[in-house]
Write a protein that holds these residues in place. Structure first.
Motif, PDB file in Angstrom:
ATOM      1  N   ASN A  47       0.839  -1.188   0.000  1.00 11.81           N
ATOM      2  CA  ASN A  47       0.000   0.000   0.000  1.00 11.81           C
ATOM      3  C   ASN A  47       0.879   1.245   0.000  1.00 11.81           C
ATOM      4  O   ASN A  47       1.937   1.262   0.616  1.00 11.81           O
ATOM      5  CB  ASN A  47      -0.904  -0.012   1.238  1.00 11.81           C
ATOM      6  N   PHE A  48       0.426   2.275  -0.678  1.00  9.30           N
ATOM      7  CA  PHE A  48       1.090   3.577  -0.680  1.00  9.30           C
ATOM      8  C   PHE A  48       0.031   4.604  -0.318  1.00  9.30           C
ATOM      9  O   PHE A  48      -0.977   4.736  -1.015  1.00  9.30           O
ATOM     10  CB  PHE A  48       1.709   3.864  -2.050  1.00  9.30           C
ATOM     11  N   ILE A  49       0.245   5.314   0.778  1.00 10.73           N
ATOM     12  CA  ILE A  49      -0.756   6.245   1.280  1.00 10.73           C
ATOM     13  C   ILE A  49      -0.211   7.674   1.219  1.00 10.73           C
ATOM     14  O   ILE A  49       0.881   7.945   1.708  1.00 10.73           O
ATOM     15  CB  ILE A  49      -1.152   5.906   2.730  1.00 10.73           C
ATOM     16  N   ALA A  50      -1.004   8.540   0.604  1.00  8.89           N
ATOM     17  CA  ALA A  50      -0.730   9.978   0.564  1.00  8.89           C
ATOM     18  C   ALA A  50      -2.076  10.685   0.653  1.00  8.89           C
ATOM     19  O   ALA A  50      -3.067  10.203   0.111  1.00  8.89           O
ATOM     20  CB  ALA A  50      -0.018  10.366  -0.731  1.00  8.89           C
ATOM     21  N   PRO A  51      -2.140  11.819   1.334  1.00  5.96           N
ATOM     22  CA  PRO A  51      -3.425  12.528   1.405  1.00  5.96           C
ATOM     23  C   PRO A  51      -3.855  13.021   0.028  1.00  5.96           C
ATOM     24  O   PRO A  51      -3.016  13.281  -0.833  1.00  5.96           O
ATOM     25  CB  PRO A  51      -3.143  13.701   2.354  1.00  5.96           C
ATOM     26  N   ARG A  52      -5.154  13.133  -0.186  1.00  5.91           N
ATOM     27  CA  ARG A  52      -5.659  13.608  -1.483  1.00  5.91           C
ATOM     28  C   ARG A  52      -5.666  15.127  -1.573  1.00  5.91           C
ATOM     29  O   ARG A  52      -5.521  15.674  -2.648  1.00  5.91           O
ATOM     30  CB  ARG A  52      -7.064  13.079  -1.711  1.00  5.91           C
ATOM     31  N   LEU A  53      -5.887  15.797  -0.433  1.00  8.37           N
ATOM     32  CA  LEU A  53      -5.915  17.257  -0.402  1.00  8.37           C
ATOM     33  C   LEU A  53      -5.043  17.727   0.748  1.00  8.37           C
ATOM     34  O   LEU A  53      -5.190  17.266   1.881  1.00  8.37           O
ATOM     35  CB  LEU A  53      -7.351  17.766  -0.216  1.00  8.37           C
ATOM     36  N   ILE A  54      -4.157  18.665   0.444  1.00  8.34           N
ATOM     37  CA  ILE A  54      -3.243  19.184   1.464  1.00  8.34           C
ATOM     38  C   ILE A  54      -3.403  20.687   1.532  1.00  8.34           C
ATOM     39  O   ILE A  54      -3.262  21.381   0.535  1.00  8.34           O
ATOM     40  CB  ILE A  54      -1.781  18.823   1.138  1.00  8.34           C
TER      41      ILE A  54
END
Length: 170
Positions: A47-54
């Motif tokens: 899994n690779f997790i990054a926020p969608r909106l920063i």
């Protein structure tokens, strides 16, 4: 002679003996051994997790990585961030020791002064055999100073538009 190639792991404990159980002390050490032969040192990004909106100027990335091979190795996640026009930056997680069949979470923090736009983050993890595994995420980012500027422009635009409309009606 009959042992399969790969990693073998064990722990040796030393225990003090005492009449009282509460005074017993234990100390141990991990023993790591490799059986020579054709050993696979493969892995995969789970899994690779990054926020969608920063909203802000920093991003935390998380890569879940599993050792699918037969022996241990060390690895890290390299993350490259690009917007539509250019390479915006990169960051690297700490190096982690991964045992066979074990998953590790590799985290990285990316800091930029000003962010505005759509970005693509690519995580690359090198397994023990030298194969690079990649995963990609997209996110939208805007820094607080730029966000405040956009709000001020919008408020001024609405105020100007309303003022202009009210003058036409009179």
């Amino acid at each position: 002679d009959n042992a399969k190639p790969g990693g073998r792991y064990g722990t040796i404990f030393f225990v003090t003996s005492s009449d009282k159980k509460s005074e017993e002390m234990r100390v141990g050490t991990l023993v790591i051994a490799n059986i020579v032969g054709a050993v696979s040192k493969t892995g995969s990004i789970v899994n690779f997790i990054a926020p969608r909106l920063i909203l802000g100027s920093s991003v935390d990335f998380t890569v879940a990585y599993t050792n699918t091979g037969a022996t241990h190795y060390e690895t890290k996640a390299d993350i490259t961030v690009k917007n539509i026009f250019w390479n915006s930056g990169s960051t690297t997680s700490d190096q982690k020791f991964i045992y066979p069949g074990v998953s590790r979470v590799l985290t990285a923090h990316w800091q930029q002064a000003l962010l505005l736009g759509v970005y693509t983050a690519q995580a690359s993890v090198l397994d023990g055999s030298g194969v690079v595994h990649t995963a990609t995420k997209h996110f939208v980012a805007i820094s607080y100073p730029l966000f405040a500027l956009v709000i001020i422009i919008c408020v001024c635009g609405v105020w100007y538009y309303r003022r202009r409309i009210s003058k036409r009606l009179v």
